[in-house]
Design a protein around this motif. Structure first.
Motif, short mmCIF file in Angstrom:
data_model
loop_
_atom_site.label_atom_id
_atom_site.label_comp_id
_atom_site.label_asym_id
_atom_site.label_seq_id
_atom_site.Cartn_x
_atom_site.Cartn_y
_atom_site.Cartn_z
N THR A 1 36.68 33.48 45.19
CA THR A 1 37.60 32.57 44.51
C THR A 1 37.46 32.60 42.92
O THR A 1 36.59 33.47 42.49
CB THR A 1 37.47 31.10 44.71
N LYS A 2 38.44 31.97 42.19
CA LYS A 2 38.46 32.44 40.69
C LYS A 2 37.31 31.84 40.02
O LYS A 2 37.08 32.13 38.79
CB LYS A 2 39.77 32.01 40.09
N HIS A 3 36.77 30.70 40.73
CA HIS A 3 35.56 30.20 40.10
C HIS A 3 34.40 31.13 39.95
O HIS A 3 33.56 30.85 39.13
CB HIS A 3 34.93 28.95 41.18
N PHE A 4 34.37 32.28 41.04
CA PHE A 4 33.31 33.30 40.75
C PHE A 4 33.53 34.34 39.67
O PHE A 4 32.83 35.35 40.00
CB PHE A 4 32.72 33.72 42.11
N LEU A 5 34.56 34.41 39.09
CA LEU A 5 35.20 35.50 38.31
C LEU A 5 33.92 35.58 37.24
O LEU A 5 33.54 34.62 36.58
CB LEU A 5 36.47 35.14 37.68
N HIS A 6 33.71 37.00 37.01
CA HIS A 6 32.58 37.49 36.13
C HIS A 6 31.26 37.10 36.62
O HIS A 6 30.18 37.34 35.71
CB HIS A 6 32.73 36.76 34.51
N VAL A 7 31.19 36.42 37.56
CA VAL A 7 29.69 36.36 38.29
C VAL A 7 29.07 37.54 38.94
O VAL A 7 29.74 38.04 39.86
CB VAL A 7 29.72 34.97 39.04
N THR A 8 28.12 38.11 38.55
CA THR A 8 27.58 39.40 39.03
C THR A 8 26.27 39.03 39.71
O THR A 8 25.95 40.10 40.57
CB THR A 8 27.65 40.35 38.02
N SER A 9 25.71 37.93 39.50
CA SER A 9 24.26 37.90 39.93
C SER A 9 24.36 36.98 41.32
O SER A 9 25.12 36.09 41.51
CB SER A 9 23.36 37.12 39.07
N ILE A 10 23.51 37.41 42.27
CA ILE A 10 23.44 36.74 43.48
C ILE A 10 23.02 35.21 43.25
O ILE A 10 23.57 34.50 43.98
CB ILE A 10 22.80 37.42 44.54
N GLU A 11 21.79 35.08 42.69
CA GLU A 11 21.27 33.78 42.38
C GLU A 11 22.14 32.97 41.56
O GLU A 11 22.56 31.75 42.00
CB GLU A 11 20.03 34.08 41.52
N ASP A 12 22.96 33.48 40.54
CA ASP A 12 24.08 32.79 39.85
C ASP A 12 25.17 32.19 40.76
O ASP A 12 25.75 30.88 40.73
CB ASP A 12 24.70 33.40 38.75
N ALA A 13 25.58 33.29 41.58
CA ALA A 13 26.77 32.93 42.75
C ALA A 13 26.41 31.74 43.46
O ALA A 13 27.23 30.86 43.82
CB ALA A 13 27.02 33.98 43.35
N LYS A 14 24.95 31.72 44.35
CA LYS A 14 24.61 30.68 45.17
C LYS A 14 24.53 29.42 44.30
O LYS A 14 24.87 28.44 44.81
CB LYS A 14 23.38 31.08 45.64
N ALA A 15 23.99 29.56 43.07
CA ALA A 15 23.83 28.13 42.48
C ALA A 15 25.32 27.88 41.91
O ALA A 15 25.25 26.31 42.02
CB ALA A 15 23.10 28.43 41.06
N LEU A 16 26.33 28.38 41.72
CA LEU A 16 27.61 27.85 41.20
C LEU A 16 28.31 27.42 42.61
O LEU A 16 28.82 26.27 42.69
CB LEU A 16 28.34 29.05 40.57
N PHE A 17 27.92 28.21 43.66
CA PHE A 17 28.43 27.41 44.79
C PHE A 17 27.96 26.19 45.34
O PHE A 17 28.71 25.28 45.71
CB PHE A 17 28.05 28.33 46.06
N GLU A 18 26.70 26.06 45.24
CA GLU A 18 26.16 24.53 45.40
C GLU A 18 26.55 23.21 44.48
O GLU A 18 26.88 22.43 44.76
CB GLU A 18 24.35 24.66 45.17
#
Length: 504
Positions: A446-463
């Motif tokens: 989704t648009k919330h993950f725009l410009h997120v390229t790190s797997i760890e950052d993406a998982k933290a943002l999802f939580e």
């Protein structure tokens, strides 16, 4: 006076030498179109045939069973050479004085004889040897008893794989079909590729076939166990528990299955299913004769199976030969498939344009590009590894810097794939590679993950998003309001507790 054997041999050698020289000149020229290439190969093939014919005559002449050539050589070497020479001159003069009307020997003009356009015919579908024209054979194949229906493209992809067809469907009509298919492939190869000698690979195939047949290992004709594969029921019953389950196949599929085993194929859907179910676990020889089709009993599929081993061996040999020729003509078969698919997706105007282009002989030879440009072979000077433009040359370096193509962006979610330039980096978040990476991580793209390229950052943002969503989610127990008789307002949980205690 007839020419001496020495003169006949000399003339044959002279003609062979001129033919070889002309053939070398002919092969030096590179045709620009496919039609010209085919005609050139036919001219060279005709020259080779003439050289071989002259060579056979020379071999027969040098064998000299009557020793005439030996007598001529002895006559030339015995006595005074000059006397022999002048005697021959006087003999020639006397002959031509008496026969003044005889034509004088002239040097053969091989160039005039072979430079004419060869007489070779192709159908419109064959495109001067580019494609195969199997429409007539395709019609015959789909009308053979027991054969599965398919379209023309499917037929082209598998027509040379005859060993995959069930032996029970190989009737006498099928034998004639394979015979005509083999004849067409041999004749087509002679027209489309006259310089390709298929006799050697076919002879090698024949020797290998004899060995395999003796061992019972010919593809499609192997024998397993005590019984003959010809006598097996090839239909797969494993997915069906009863005759009623077979009814789900439909009328046409049941008819095809029944025909493949020489059984009666008429009746209702239920009757066909019951008839096919009745042969489960049996061999064809064990099937009730009442279930067999009259045509199969008289001379159809069953008659084909009852033929002697010599008949089966000949059919298997022809199948192997078709398979070997299919390997030799693989390029033409693949080109035919692409050509048919293109025609099926083209409009009438596009098809007519292709026909006009073919008639004007503007198509290049098979295996060559439209333009054989020498510039394509030149090495391009590109020390900074700048991207190439549409013409195959590097774009200007200032344009390369302007678009930021020298800046590398890596995305861990895409498998550490590199993107050059901010535009490509921004675009990749909506492309398949990034979407697939997010899907493997179990995250929504989704648009919330725009410009997120790190797997760890993406998982933290999802939580974090899940936590925020839980906080803002509607809680009925705390947010629903209730009012008592006195006008006091409580949330639902407090109201239910007070009511339960009898305080309101």
């Amino acid at each position: 006076m007839s020419s001496s054997l020495m003169e006949v041999a000399r003339a044959a050698h002279e003609e062979n030498e001129m033919l070889v020289q002309y053939m070398a000149r002919e092969l030096k020229e590179k045709p620009k179109t496919h039609k010209a290439t085919v005609f050139q190969e036919h001219r060279v093939s005709n020259i080779v045939d003439r050289v071989q014919e002259n060579s056979r005559q020379l071999k027969k002449l040098y064998e000299d069973p009557e020793h005439i050539l030996d007598e001529e050589l002895d006559g030339m070497s015995e006595g005074n050479i000059f006397n022999t020479f002048y005697d021959k001159v006087r003999e020639l003069k006397e002959y031509h004085r008496k026969h003044t009307g005889n034509a004088v020997y002239e040097k053969p003009d091989v160039e005039r004889e072979f430079q004419t356009e060869p007489s070779v015919n192709f159908t419109g579908e064959e495109g001067y040897g580019r494609y195969l024209d199997l429409h007539a054979l395709f019609t015959r194949f789909i009308n053979l008893p027991g054969m599965t229906r398919t379209d023309y493209v499917g037929y082209l992809k598998s027509f040379d794989k005859l060993h995959k067809l069930p032996v029970s469907a190989k009737s006498t009509q099928y034998f004639e079909y394979v015979k005509d298919l083999l004849a067409y492939m041999l004749e087509y190869n002679a027209r489309a590729q006259p310089l390709q000698d298929v006799s050697k690979p076919l002879q090698a195939m024949e020797k290998l076939f004899e060995t395999k047949w003796a061992q019972g290992k010919v593809a499609g004709w192997t024998k397993e166990g005590d019984g003959d594969e010809d006598d097996l029921i090839t239909f797969d019953f494993s997915s069906y528990a009863s005759a009623s389950d077979l009814e789900k196949l439909g009328m046409d599929a049941l008819k095809t299955a029944l025909q493949a085993h020489g059984l009666k194929c008429g009746g209702t859907l239920q009757q066909r299913a019951e008839r096919l179910w009745a042969v489960k676990g049996k061999r064809l020889s064990e099937v009730d004769p009442k279930l067999r089709a009259k045509k199969a009993q008289a001379g159809g599929i069953a008659a084909g199976l009852a033929k002697p081993d010599s008949y089966k061996k000949e059919l298997a040999y022809m199948e192997e030969k078709v398979s070997r020729l299919g390997e030799i003509l693989r390029d033409q078969i693949e080109a035919t498939v692409l050509h048919v698919q293109k025609k099926q997706a083209s409009t009438l105007a596009e098809i007519e344009a292709d026909i006009e282009e073919l008639e004007r002989d503007e198509l290049p030879p098979v295996g060559m590009d439209e333009e054989d440009d020498d510039d394509d072979d030149e090495e391009i000077y590109n020390p900074k590894d700048v991207p190439l433009d549409w013409d195959g040359k590097p774009i200007p370096y200032w344009l390369y810097k302007l678009h930021g193509l020298n800046i590398e962006y890596k995305c861990e979610i895409c498998g550490d794939f590199s993107y050059y330039g901010p535009r490509n980096f921004e675009r990749h978040f909506y492309e398949w590679r990034h979407s697939q990476g997010m899907r493997k991580l179990g995250l929504p793209n989704t648009k919330h993950f725009l410009h997120v390229t790190s797997i760890e950052d993406a998982k933290a943002l999802f939580e974090k998003l899940k936590k925020n969503e839980a906080e803002v989610a509607f809680n009925a127990a705390n947010e629903e309001e209730y009012e008592d008789e006195d006008g006091n307002v409580f949330n639902r949980k407090t109201y239910e507790d007070l009511k339960r205690q009898g305080l309101i």
